[in-house]
Structures are given as C-alpha cells and as structure tokens.
Design a protein around this motif. Structure first.
Motif, PDB file in Angstrom:
ATOM      1  N   SER A  48      60.195  25.314  16.507  1.00 42.11           N
ATOM      2  CA  SER A  48      60.330  23.847  16.531  1.00 42.11           C
ATOM      3  C   SER A  48      58.983  23.147  16.370  1.00 42.11           C
ATOM      4  N   PHE A  49      57.907  23.864  16.648  1.00 44.37           N
ATOM      5  CA  PHE A  49      56.569  23.272  16.501  1.00 44.37           C
ATOM      6  C   PHE A  49      55.895  23.676  15.195  1.00 44.37           C
ATOM      7  N   SER A  50      56.617  24.397  14.365  1.00 38.30           N
ATOM      8  CA  SER A  50      56.055  24.894  13.110  1.00 38.30           C
ATOM      9  C   SER A  50      56.219  23.865  11.995  1.00 38.30           C
ATOM     10  N   ASP A  51      55.219  23.827  11.128  1.00 36.92           N
ATOM     11  CA  ASP A  51      55.279  22.945   9.955  1.00 36.92           C
ATOM     12  C   ASP A  51      55.620  23.723   8.690  1.00 36.92           C
ATOM     13  N   ASP A  57      64.999  27.369   8.013  1.00 38.11           N
ATOM     14  CA  ASP A  57      65.891  28.503   7.761  1.00 38.11           C
ATOM     15  C   ASP A  57      65.818  29.507   8.903  1.00 38.11           C
ATOM     16  N   GLU A  58      64.598  29.762   9.368  1.00 37.59           N
ATOM     17  CA  GLU A  58      64.406  30.698  10.485  1.00 37.59           C
ATOM     18  C   GLU A  58      65.070  30.161  11.753  1.00 37.59           C
ATOM     19  N   PHE A  59      64.933  28.853  11.993  1.00 42.67           N
ATOM     20  CA  PHE A  59      65.577  28.226  13.149  1.00 42.67           C
ATOM     21  C   PHE A  59      67.080  28.470  13.106  1.00 42.67           C
ATOM     22  N   ASN A  60      67.678  28.256  11.945  1.00 42.23           N
ATOM     23  CA  ASN A  60      69.131  28.432  11.826  1.00 42.23           C
ATOM     24  C   ASN A  60      69.567  29.866  12.074  1.00 42.23           C
ATOM     25  N   LYS A  61      68.806  30.825  11.554  1.00 37.75           N
ATOM     26  CA  LYS A  61      69.148  32.233  11.769  1.00 37.75           C
ATOM     27  C   LYS A  61      69.113  32.581  13.261  1.00 37.75           C
ATOM     28  N   ILE A  62      68.057  32.147  13.931  1.00 35.69           N
ATOM     29  CA  ILE A  62      67.913  32.470  15.354  1.00 35.69           C
ATOM     30  C   ILE A  62      68.937  31.700  16.179  1.00 35.69           C
ATOM     31  N   HIS A  63      69.173  30.448  15.807  1.00 42.46           N
ATOM     32  CA  HIS A  63      70.179  29.641  16.508  1.00 42.46           C
ATOM     33  C   HIS A  63      71.551  30.314  16.424  1.00 42.46           C
TER      34      HIS A  63
END
Length: 142
Positions: A48-51, A57-63
């Motif tokens: 969430s703090f990454s630019d 895409d990574e957020f969605n996979k982990i979520h």
C-alpha cells in the motif's frame, strides 16, 4: 453485462457466503493459518506504500490469497467452488473498485477478521467478514 443491480447482488451474496466460509473455517483453522493470514495482511501494508506500477496487481493477488485462505479452510467444496466462480465472474469490476482509495481500510478490516479468528468467536468472524465484503458495495453507492 455488469450493472449496478448485479454488483449490489454480488456483494450481498459474497458477504453472506464468505461469512459462512469463515464460520466453517473456525473448526479447521490453526495458529499457523492465522499467522499466514497476518503475513499476507502485512504484505498488503507494504504494498500500500509502494509507488511501483506492479503494486496494484500484487495487492490484488495477495488480497485474494487472504480471502482464499479462510474460504479453503471451510472444507466445504461446493461453497469454495461457488465463491471462486462468483469472484472470477466479477473480477473486472472488483479491480475497478479496488483502485479507489480504500486499500488501508481493507487492511484494517483484515486485522479485525484475524482477531476474530484468534478469539474463535463465530459471530465476530461472520460480522467482520460481512463488513469487509460490504466495503466494495459502500464504495459504489458513493
């Protein structure tokens, strides 16, 4: 075709079925499973703090992995299949919603879900999972 009525129905069904999966998962969940859910949520915080362009895409996979963890622990193969198909059908819409500024709220709600699992509190597990599923619905109503 995805329209507002479909989306509202999606979140209503998703909330109810994921809450059921969470309740059923209580019989199978271990401290190691809970630790894995905590690790996944910690990764969401980092992302969430990454630019980076790939962060979403990574957020969605982990979520999805976070939710898949307790859904699979339900042990109910039909419920697992229904939820996977439902989520797959509405993935494109979910991606649009999840691009909104709600990522930090998702992470906080995941922490509540983890705490409910730790307490092995059936009603709290159901309540926190439904609340999390309803977050997307609240966003489209705005």
């Amino acid at each position: 075709e995805i329209n507002e009525k479909n989306v509202i129905e999606f979140y209503q069904i998703k909330g109810a079925l994921e809450a059921l999966a969470g309740r059923l998962a209580l019989a199978n969940i271990t401290s190691e499973d809970i630790e894995e859910m905590e690790r996944l949520n910690d990764k969401l915080k980092e992302i969430s703090f990454s630019d980076e362009d790939t962060a979403f895409d990574e957020f969605n996979k982990i979520h999805n992995s976070f939710h898949e963890k307790f859904i699979s622990l339900s042990g109910n193969t039909l419920l697992i299949e229904i939820l996977r198909n439902l989520v797959k059908r509405f993935m494109r819409f979910r991606l649009m919603v999840e691009q909104s500024n709600f990522i930090r709220e998702v992470i906080l709600q995941h922490e509540d879900i983890i705490e409910a699992f730790k307490k092995k509190d059936e009603k709290e597990v159901e309540k926190t999972i439904k609340k999390n599923a309803n977050l997307g619905l609240e966003l489209i109503k705005k």
